[in-house]
Design a protein around this motif. Structure first.
Motif, mmCIF file in Angstrom:
data_model
loop_
_atom_site.group_PDB
_atom_site.id
_atom_site.type_symbol
_atom_site.label_atom_id
_atom_site.label_comp_id
_atom_site.label_asym_id
_atom_site.label_seq_id
_atom_site.Cartn_x
_atom_site.Cartn_y
_atom_site.Cartn_z
ATOM 1 N N GLY A 2 -13.168 25.065 18.355
ATOM 2 C CA GLY A 2 -11.948 25.334 19.107
ATOM 3 C C GLY A 2 -10.958 26.170 18.328
ATOM 4 O O GLY A 2 -10.995 26.228 17.111
ATOM 5 N N ILE A 3 -10.121 26.797 19.055
ATOM 6 C CA ILE A 3 -9.163 27.679 18.436
ATOM 7 C C ILE A 3 -7.776 27.231 18.842
ATOM 8 O O ILE A 3 -7.512 26.955 20.001
ATOM 9 C CB ILE A 3 -9.423 29.132 18.870
ATOM 10 C CG1 ILE A 3 -10.611 29.657 18.086
ATOM 11 C CG2 ILE A 3 -8.206 29.996 18.639
ATOM 12 C CD1 ILE A 3 -11.340 30.760 18.752
ATOM 13 N N PHE A 4 -6.914 27.108 17.887
ATOM 14 C CA PHE A 4 -5.563 26.708 18.196
ATOM 15 C C PHE A 4 -4.832 27.929 18.711
ATOM 16 O O PHE A 4 -4.249 28.702 17.991
ATOM 17 C CB PHE A 4 -4.886 26.150 16.957
ATOM 18 C CG PHE A 4 -3.536 25.571 17.251
ATOM 19 C CD1 PHE A 4 -3.156 25.283 18.550
ATOM 20 C CD2 PHE A 4 -2.679 25.295 16.233
ATOM 21 C CE1 PHE A 4 -1.926 24.740 18.822
ATOM 22 C CE2 PHE A 4 -1.436 24.753 16.498
ATOM 23 C CZ PHE A 4 -1.062 24.472 17.780
ATOM 24 N N GLN A 6 -2.015 29.682 20.301
ATOM 25 C CA GLN A 6 -0.601 29.378 20.500
ATOM 26 C C GLN A 6 0.008 30.216 21.613
ATOM 27 O O GLN A 6 1.211 30.284 21.749
ATOM 28 C CB GLN A 6 0.155 29.582 19.197
ATOM 29 C CG GLN A 6 -0.238 28.525 18.183
ATOM 30 C CD GLN A 6 0.505 28.655 16.888
ATOM 31 O OE1 GLN A 6 1.129 29.661 16.641
ATOM 32 N NE2 GLN A 6 0.425 27.642 16.071
ATOM 33 N N ILE A 14 -1.908 22.169 26.481
ATOM 34 C CA ILE A 14 -2.061 21.275 25.332
ATOM 35 C C ILE A 14 -0.991 20.186 25.368
ATOM 36 O O ILE A 14 -1.280 19.003 25.213
ATOM 37 C CB ILE A 14 -1.968 22.080 24.017
ATOM 38 C CG1 ILE A 14 -3.149 23.039 23.899
ATOM 39 C CG2 ILE A 14 -1.905 21.147 22.819
ATOM 40 C CD1 ILE A 14 -3.069 23.987 22.721
ATOM 41 N N TYR A 103 2.390 22.097 13.852
ATOM 42 C CA TYR A 103 3.349 22.648 14.804
ATOM 43 C C TYR A 103 3.216 21.942 16.147
ATOM 44 O O TYR A 103 2.131 21.839 16.704
ATOM 45 C CB TYR A 103 3.125 24.151 14.993
ATOM 46 C CG TYR A 103 3.915 24.666 16.166
ATOM 47 C CD1 TYR A 103 5.294 24.791 16.059
ATOM 48 C CD2 TYR A 103 3.309 24.963 17.383
ATOM 49 C CE1 TYR A 103 6.044 25.206 17.136
ATOM 50 C CE2 TYR A 103 4.053 25.384 18.464
ATOM 51 C CZ TYR A 103 5.417 25.502 18.337
ATOM 52 O OH TYR A 103 6.155 25.900 19.406
ATOM 53 N N VAL A 104 4.327 21.453 16.646
ATOM 54 C CA VAL A 104 4.366 20.839 17.977
ATOM 55 C C VAL A 104 5.558 21.449 18.715
ATOM 56 O O VAL A 104 6.653 21.457 18.172
ATOM 57 C CB VAL A 104 4.597 19.310 17.885
ATOM 58 C CG1 VAL A 104 4.426 18.661 19.245
ATOM 59 C CG2 VAL A 104 3.680 18.669 16.875
ATOM 60 N N THR B 81 -6.278 29.956 12.944
ATOM 61 C CA THR B 81 -5.710 28.632 13.163
ATOM 62 C C THR B 81 -5.559 27.950 11.810
ATOM 63 O O THR B 81 -6.387 28.129 10.923
ATOM 64 C CB THR B 81 -6.609 27.769 14.055
ATOM 65 O OG1 THR B 81 -7.804 27.468 13.335
ATOM 66 C CG2 THR B 81 -6.969 28.485 15.343
ATOM 67 N N GLU B 114 -14.490 19.197 23.069
ATOM 68 C CA GLU B 114 -14.764 19.448 21.649
ATOM 69 C C GLU B 114 -14.501 18.198 20.816
ATOM 70 O O GLU B 114 -15.224 17.905 19.872
ATOM 71 C CB GLU B 114 -13.888 20.595 21.145
ATOM 72 C CG GLU B 114 -14.352 21.951 21.635
ATOM 73 C CD GLU B 114 -13.317 23.022 21.371
ATOM 74 O OE1 GLU B 114 -13.713 24.119 20.982
ATOM 75 O OE2 GLU B 114 -12.113 22.759 21.550
#
Lengths: 262, 243
Positions: A2-4, A6, A14, A103-104, B81, B114
């Protein structure tokens, strides 16, 4: 893997999932600490309402016919407001540790608080409506209850986001908000009706959205009257402005919050 | 995303971070955690950051993870990421271990599918057994550390940011995690390792950056950088012990 991502469109997905699992976990955690577990979601509002019923409906027998229903409509609306705001006040501040690790988007935290209280309040409404079905005569205007409920939700969301955004910068506000909320109990006509206010002050009374909403609840649930749509739209518009300002503030300060308390 | 070996992932240029600590309503106490730091991070490398305590190493990691933004200078992330290894600090004490894995992974940007794919590996690796469905309040410090380590170990962000912690939990697990982490650092995983322990950097990293008083003093071969750092510390001892 998976890729965060943004990017904005992904971000809200998310956050929505995070809020869902977080609230679910908080609700389960709360009930896991009791023997009756999920039964408490229904039992707690029953007990709260029972207290008011016993005190005002049976012991005092004050306010005459229908005073219990009158009171309950005010009390439940105020409790929802009060619990949501109190929970939101520290919602960002108490996540300092989490924020410094990953980071949120900061609007996540007041959103969690409001969602949590919304879920619990739905059970309160269930008990409330059940009770009104028994002691009052249902009217067509009851169908407007969800509409007023929705308006109150928008109001709560707007103020929650705003206080959550400001409090980390002025921690002293955590001590100012509770007395203000208590004041709102007395200023919002939970225990009295608009008719009991001197005529010259009614005007100001209507400026308090919580007072106005409680009044609208009573109109549709007790008096079979139509709600004041113009008034409701005004609340929605002003709340939306406050909400937009709060969200703008949170976005602007998004990466400043993790620096506080450093 | 697949990165070509040696491709630039993050570039920081002349960054400065100034904390404005408010002591009262009218008093602000500015404090520069970073004054002028420049560095680049390339895919597949392990970059060591050395420096004494309080020179802004942790702040630098927060900037790289985009948790905070610098007051001056620029940080460019070319799409990588990032995640800090010490995730356990953000755990929710009243949620179960399983929920905490889920919540952490969501914030790191993973989908439920995932996460489902990896959750059993994480649980096995953390050696938590039935405790995984218990709230974290009942965990020992070691169990918490194990959970935190396993989450980051299996979720594999493009860039792993490690702050002084090359081992977590009890002695047994510490050895296991240190070995796993060393293997990971030596592999193609991009790592930024912050440490005051010069030896760790010398042994594990391909490149090193030395930061002193918020300024990059030297960048390059770890052995050379570490030597310069150690000489500097010998000549300029500070009252504060560098623990």
């Amino acid at each position: 893997m998976g890729i965060f991502d943004q990017k904005k469109n992904n971000q809200f997905r998310i956050v929505a999932r995070y809020v869902y699992y977080r609230v679910k976990s908080e609700l389960t955690a709360e009930t896991a600490r009791t023997y009756l577990s999920y039964v408490w979601w229904l039992l707690e509002p029953i007990l709260t309402i029972a207290v008011f019923y016993v005190v005002f409906g049976m012991l005092f027998e004050r306010g005459g016919e229908g005073f219990v229903s009158f009171l309950l409509l005010g009390v439940t609306a105020w409790f929802w407001f009060q619990h949501s705001i109190s929970k939101s006040v520290t919602s960002i501040r108490k996540e300092a540790r989490l924020m410094s690790q990953v980071y949120v988007p900061k609007y996540t935290f007041p959103l969690c608080a409001v969602t949590f209280m919304l879920f619990k309040h739905l059970f309160v409404v269930l008990v409330l409506v059940g009770m009104l079905l028994v002691i009052e005569t249902p009217s067509v205007t009851w169908f407007f209850y969800p509409l007023i409920f929705l308006v109150q939700l928008i109001l709560i969301l707007a103020l929650s986001v705003l206080v959550a955004a400001i409090v980390p910068f002025i921690p002293d506000l955590t001590l100012v908000v509770p007395p203000l909320l208590r004041l709102s109990l007395f200023l919002s006509g939970v225990f009295y009706s608009q008719e009991m206010i001197p005529a010259g002050y009614v005007h100001y009374f209507r400026y308090n959205p919580l007072a106005g909403l409680i009044m609208e609840y009573r109109k549709v649930m007790l008096y079979g009257q139509m709600p004041d749509f113009v008034y409701l739209i005004k609340i929605v518009l002003i709340s939306s402005l406050i909400l937009a300002f709060g969200l703008w503030l949170l976005a602007k300060l998004d990466r400043i919050y993790p620096r506080l308390n450093n | 995303m697949a990165w070509e070996h040696g491709q630039c992932l993050i570039r920081a240029q002349n960054i400065a971070v100034i904390y404005n600590r408010a002591t009262s309503l009218f008093r602000r106490d500015p404090f520069s955690a970073l004054k002028d730091v420049s560095m680049e991070l390339y895919a597949g490398e392990s970059l060591g950051v050395v420096g004494r305590n309080g020179v802004g190493k942790t702040t630098l990691l927060k900037v790289l993870a985009d948790i905070i933004r610098p007051d001056r200078g620029t940080v460019e992330n070319f799409g990588a990421t990032t995640a800090m290894l010490s995730m356990q600090a953000g755990f929710d004490q009243f949620a179960t271990g399983r929920t905490n894995i889920l919540l952490s992974a969501l914030l790191l940007g993973y989908s439920e599918d995932e996460i489902k794919e990896h959750i059993n590996d994480i649980i096995d690796y953390a050696e938590l057994g039935d405790f995984i469905d218990q709230p974290l309040v009942g965990y020992s410090a070691g169990m918490r550390a194990r959970l935190g380590f396993s989450v980051c170990y299996f979720l594999e962000p493009d860039v792993l940011l490690i702050d002084e912690a090359l081992g977590a939990g009890d002695i047994e697990f510490r050895r296991k995690s240190a070995e796993a982490m060393q293997a990971k650092i030596r592999s193609d995983q991009t790592v930024v390792l912050v440490s005051h322990e010069a030896n760790t950097i010398r042994e594990l990293c391909d490149r090193a950056v030395w930061i002193e008083e918020g300024v990059t003093r030297m960048t390059g071969d770890p052995a050379a950088v570490v030597e310069a750092y150690e000489n500097f510390v010998k000549v300029n001892p500070r009252g504060k012990p560098s623990v």
